[in-house]
Design a protein around this motif. Sequence first.
Motif, PDB file in Angstrom:
ATOM      1  N   THR A  39     -46.020  -9.234 -75.305  1.00 20.56           N
ATOM      2  CA  THR A  39     -46.640  -7.906 -75.253  1.00 20.56           C
ATOM      3  C   THR A  39     -45.594  -6.861 -74.881  1.00 20.56           C
ATOM      4  N   ALA A  71     -50.414 -15.465 -69.931  1.00 20.33           N
ATOM      5  CA  ALA A  71     -51.509 -14.714 -70.543  1.00 20.33           C
ATOM      6  C   ALA A  71     -52.673 -14.529 -69.582  1.00 20.33           C
ATOM      7  N   PHE A  72     -52.751 -15.355 -68.533  1.00 20.75           N
ATOM      8  CA  PHE A  72     -53.829 -15.202 -67.568  1.00 20.75           C
ATOM      9  C   PHE A  72     -53.533 -14.120 -66.544  1.00 20.75           C
ATOM     10  N   GLU A  73     -52.309 -13.654 -66.491  1.00 21.16           N
ATOM     11  CA  GLU A  73     -51.916 -12.593 -65.561  1.00 21.16           C
ATOM     12  C   GLU A  73     -52.393 -11.248 -66.103  1.00 21.16           C
ATOM     13  N   ARG A  74     -53.004 -10.448 -65.246  1.00 23.10           N
ATOM     14  CA  ARG A  74     -53.448  -9.104 -65.643  1.00 23.10           C
ATOM     15  C   ARG A  74     -52.388  -8.111 -65.173  1.00 23.10           C
ATOM     16  N   SER A 128     -42.816  -8.169 -71.715  1.00 25.06           N
ATOM     17  CA  SER A 128     -42.850  -9.402 -70.924  1.00 25.06           C
ATOM     18  C   SER A 128     -41.583 -10.237 -71.079  1.00 25.06           C
ATOM     19  N   HIS A 188     -53.934  -7.990 -70.529  1.00 25.44           N
ATOM     20  CA  HIS A 188     -53.390  -9.342 -70.363  1.00 25.44           C
ATOM     21  C   HIS A 188     -52.288  -9.514 -71.400  1.00 25.44           C
ATOM     22  N   ASP A 189     -51.234 -10.187 -71.007  1.00 26.80           N
ATOM     23  CA  ASP A 189     -50.161 -10.501 -71.946  1.00 26.80           C
ATOM     24  C   ASP A 189     -50.723 -11.406 -73.040  1.00 26.80           C
ATOM     25  N   ASN A 190     -50.202 -11.286 -74.255  1.00 28.39           N
ATOM     26  CA  ASN A 190     -50.687 -12.175 -75.315  1.00 28.39           C
ATOM     27  C   ASN A 190     -50.204 -13.609 -75.056  1.00 28.39           C
ATOM     28  N   TRP A 191     -50.768 -14.552 -75.753  1.00 26.56           N
ATOM     29  CA  TRP A 191     -50.478 -15.968 -75.464  1.00 26.56           C
ATOM     30  C   TRP A 191     -49.037 -16.353 -75.763  1.00 26.56           C
ATOM     31  N   SER A 195     -54.661  -1.275 -68.161  1.00 24.58           N
ATOM     32  CA  SER A 195     -54.510  -2.677 -67.783  1.00 24.58           C
ATOM     33  C   SER A 195     -54.722  -3.561 -68.996  1.00 24.58           C
ATOM     34  N   ASN A 213     -48.611 -20.161 -68.004  1.00 28.24           N
ATOM     35  CA  ASN A 213     -49.609 -19.416 -68.750  1.00 28.24           C
ATOM     36  C   ASN A 213     -49.632 -17.948 -68.335  1.00 28.24           C
TER      37      ASN A 213
END
Length: 165
Positions: A102, A51-54, A122, A95-98, A93, A49
């Motif tokens: 991004t 997308a949870f990484e900032r 990404s 978050h990557d999209n799901w 800053s 996942n």
Amino acid sequence: MAMRRPMLLLVLVLIAFSHFSMLTTSKNNNKVPKPKKTKPKFLKPNNPNPAFERFTVEIHNDLRMFILDAHCSSKDDDLGLHILFPDEEQDWSFHDNWLGTTEFHCRLEWQYGLLEFDAFHSNTDNLLIDYCANATCIWSARQDGVYLNNQDDDLVFYEYWDMLG
């Protein structure tokens, strides 16, 4: 009256000496310990996942005496034109999209050069695994080209400028 002048001079010398000794001792007693350099955290290549990484992207103007124009955007967000004076930076800053797709594209320009590049993507050939220590991509604009931080948090050469005539 002749006796007062040498006495006054002696008092002034003693005050100056005590003030000087207080300055030198206070400098030695107030040493601030250097912060310990922490190891960068590595992104997990098999993270289910992302997308949870900032993530953070920084553009630094390390051109000694030149202004840098930085214009960065993604498919969804235009960050606008930023005029960076020497030693200034632009950062953002997100978050990557799901889907993990991004991408931020930047155009950097200064008096003698221009460069367009993907400041964040990404899916680019291990950009996030080999570079971008602590999930932060640090780009440094210098006279000879643009640099990017690696996982050891060292800046490494990335690309030469397209020179302007």
